[in-house]
Design a protein around this motif. Structure first.
Motif, short mmCIF file in Angstrom:
data_model
loop_
_atom_site.label_atom_id
_atom_site.label_comp_id
_atom_site.label_asym_id
_atom_site.label_seq_id
_atom_site.Cartn_x
_atom_site.Cartn_y
_atom_site.Cartn_z
N MET A 139 34.11 51.64 25.29
CA MET A 139 34.85 50.51 25.86
C MET A 139 36.14 50.25 25.09
O MET A 139 37.13 49.81 25.67
N LEU A 140 36.13 50.55 23.79
CA LEU A 140 37.35 50.41 23.00
C LEU A 140 38.42 51.38 23.51
O LEU A 140 39.60 51.02 23.62
N MET A 141 38.00 52.60 23.83
CA MET A 141 38.94 53.59 24.35
C MET A 141 39.42 53.23 25.76
O MET A 141 40.55 53.54 26.14
N LEU A 142 38.58 52.57 26.52
CA LEU A 142 38.89 52.27 27.92
C LEU A 142 39.60 50.93 28.12
O LEU A 142 40.06 50.66 29.23
N LYS A 143 39.70 50.12 27.08
CA LYS A 143 40.10 48.73 27.28
C LYS A 143 41.49 48.55 27.88
O LYS A 143 41.76 47.53 28.51
N GLU A 144 42.37 49.52 27.71
CA GLU A 144 43.71 49.40 28.29
C GLU A 144 43.75 49.88 29.75
O GLU A 144 44.74 49.67 30.44
N VAL A 145 42.65 50.49 30.19
CA VAL A 145 42.60 51.04 31.55
C VAL A 145 41.71 50.21 32.47
O VAL A 145 42.10 49.87 33.59
N VAL A 146 40.50 49.89 32.00
CA VAL A 146 39.54 49.15 32.82
C VAL A 146 38.81 48.11 31.98
O VAL A 146 38.63 48.28 30.78
N ALA A 147 38.41 47.04 32.65
CA ALA A 147 37.58 46.01 32.04
C ALA A 147 36.16 46.21 32.54
O ALA A 147 35.86 45.95 33.71
N VAL A 148 35.29 46.70 31.66
CA VAL A 148 33.90 46.96 32.01
C VAL A 148 33.01 46.28 30.97
O VAL A 148 33.51 45.60 30.06
N SER A 149 31.70 46.46 31.08
CA SER A 149 30.80 45.78 30.14
C SER A 149 29.66 46.70 29.75
O SER A 149 29.47 47.78 30.33
N ASN A 150 28.88 46.26 28.80
CA ASN A 150 27.69 47.00 28.41
C ASN A 150 26.46 46.12 28.44
O ASN A 150 25.53 46.28 27.66
N GLY A 151 26.44 45.18 29.37
CA GLY A 151 25.27 44.32 29.52
C GLY A 151 25.60 43.09 30.31
O GLY A 151 26.67 42.96 30.90
N SER A 152 24.65 42.16 30.33
CA SER A 152 24.82 40.92 31.07
C SER A 152 25.84 40.02 30.41
O SER A 152 25.78 39.79 29.20
N ALA A 153 26.75 39.47 31.20
CA ALA A 153 27.74 38.55 30.65
C ALA A 153 27.09 37.28 30.13
O ALA A 153 27.61 36.63 29.23
#
Length: 374
Positions: free
Chosen positions: A310-324
């Motif tokens: 997610m650190l690598m992707l943060k400038e491209v997409v906003a995703v998650s790794n679990g329930s907000a």
């Protein structure tokens, strides 16, 4: 700005919804409980129209819809609201699953401290609850079965029609947390064996802070729910407090949009799902869960930690790794753990979720960003 791909956490408000909410806030701002003038009467009519719009999506009656602040409150009313009745009839057994949202698990855990017995069904690596496991868990003193429709982390679509069939031979109340399906994938929710359905507005392009609990009558009788809050007697005495008419109007408008457009929404979502399935295969990832919603994918890349990805992707997409709803906790996902996944897949899982508003998923840019980790 990165592209937003965390729709399972929340959705933007549709322009049509925002328009009606704004109008109800600044122009038609009456209290639905005010009966002495037209401002209140108009607000009351708007609320009742919205109530009908919610009911229509699940083939319920308008009077069976109770407005709440969201699915969390709806879940609490559905579960805790039966406690008094349970004491009266001597039925204090509840069946739920280990992969439910915390808004179901924690009320159940609370009732355990009050003498209730709770059976937690587990799904296995498929993420799906086996109807035979439910059948085996049913007892004469089973008061309530509470099982979600679509899991918020994996997107696994639970076989609620099979649950309904099994429960047609049992008197237990059946509650379904439909926060991730209502308005987008209603198939099954119209089954009248489901006694209660929890709904969240901000998952279907309505504002945050509004939801509903559908409480279907049995043989013409209201469910024996008792309020868990007091002071006012609104919503048939079950949920006190001044009704949030602007938010309710927004939820009603969102339901109207869902009624007319959910089929096309689903078709578009399925096309995006295929893009993501191809992407996961290209990066050597593994999809988590079976029979999943077209709106979400949960996957893990062997040897790649989700935080690093997610650190690598943060400038491209906003995703998650679990329930907000539990994002402040750094504990492993209780859902993935209950599925029996190994620690690497649990720590590597990434959830990507989208909507009809998502034009396309930038899979090439995502692959480029992740290439240094592969």
């Amino acid at each position: 700005m990165p592209q937003y791909l965390d729709y399972n956490a929340t959705s933007p408000v549709l322009p049509e919804v925002a328009e009606v909410v704004h109008k109800m806030m600044v122009e038609e701002f009456g209290n639905p409980g005010s009966r002495t003038h037209e401002f209140g009467a108009h607000a009351k009519r708007v609320v009742e129209k919205a109530r009908a719009s919610v009911a229509e999506l699940v083939d319920a009656k308008k009077a069976e819809v109770i407005f709440t602040s969201g699915a969390t409150e709806s879940n609490n009313i559905a579960i805790l609201g039966l406690a008094k009745y349970a004491d009266e009839v001597g039925k204090k057994h509840i069946i739920t699953s280990a992969i439910e949202h915390k808004a179901v698990l924690e009320p159940c855990e609370y009732l355990e401290t009050k003498g209730f017995e709770v059976t937690y069904l587990t799904p296995g690596v498929s993420g799906l609850i086996d109807p035979q496991e439910l059948e085996s868990a049913l007892r004469d003193d089973t008061l309530l079965v509470s099982l979600m429709h679509i899991n918020n982390e994996t997107g696994c679509i639970q076989p609620i029609e099979h649950f309904c069939e099994l429960l047609s031979f049992h008197e237990a109340f059946f509650h379904v947390d439909a926060a991730q399906s209502f308005g987008k994938m209603n198939a099954g929710l119209e089954n009248h064996r489901i006694d209660m359905i929890s709904i969240s507005g901000h998952k279907i392009y309505a504002p945050k802070g509004i939801g509903a609990l559908v409480t279907r009558r049995r043989d013409g009788l209201k469910l024996p729910l008792a309020p868990i809050m007091f002071g006012g007697g609104q919503e048939s005495g079950l949920r006190p407090g001044t009704l949030a008419a602007p938010l309710i109007a927004g939820l009603g408008m969102a339901c109207q949009k869902a009624k007319s457009e959910s089929f096309s929404w689903k078709q578009h979502a399925q096309e995006l799902k295929q893009q993501m399935l191809d992407f996961v295969g290209q990066v050597g990832g593994e999809v988590i869960g079976d029979n999943t919603s077209p709106y979400v994918i949960n996957f893990a890349i062997p040897g790649v930690n989700s935080e690093a990805a997610m650190l690598m992707l943060k400038e491209v997409v906003a995703v998650s790794n679990g329930s907000a709803c539990t994002s402040n906790s750094y504990e492993p996902s209780h859902v993935l753990t209950a599925m029996g996944l190994d620690a690497d897949r649990v720590s590597g899982s990434i959830r990507v979720s989208w909507s009809h508003l998502t034009k396309e998923i930038p899979v090439e840019k995502m692959k480029d960003k992740l290439s240094v980790l592969l």
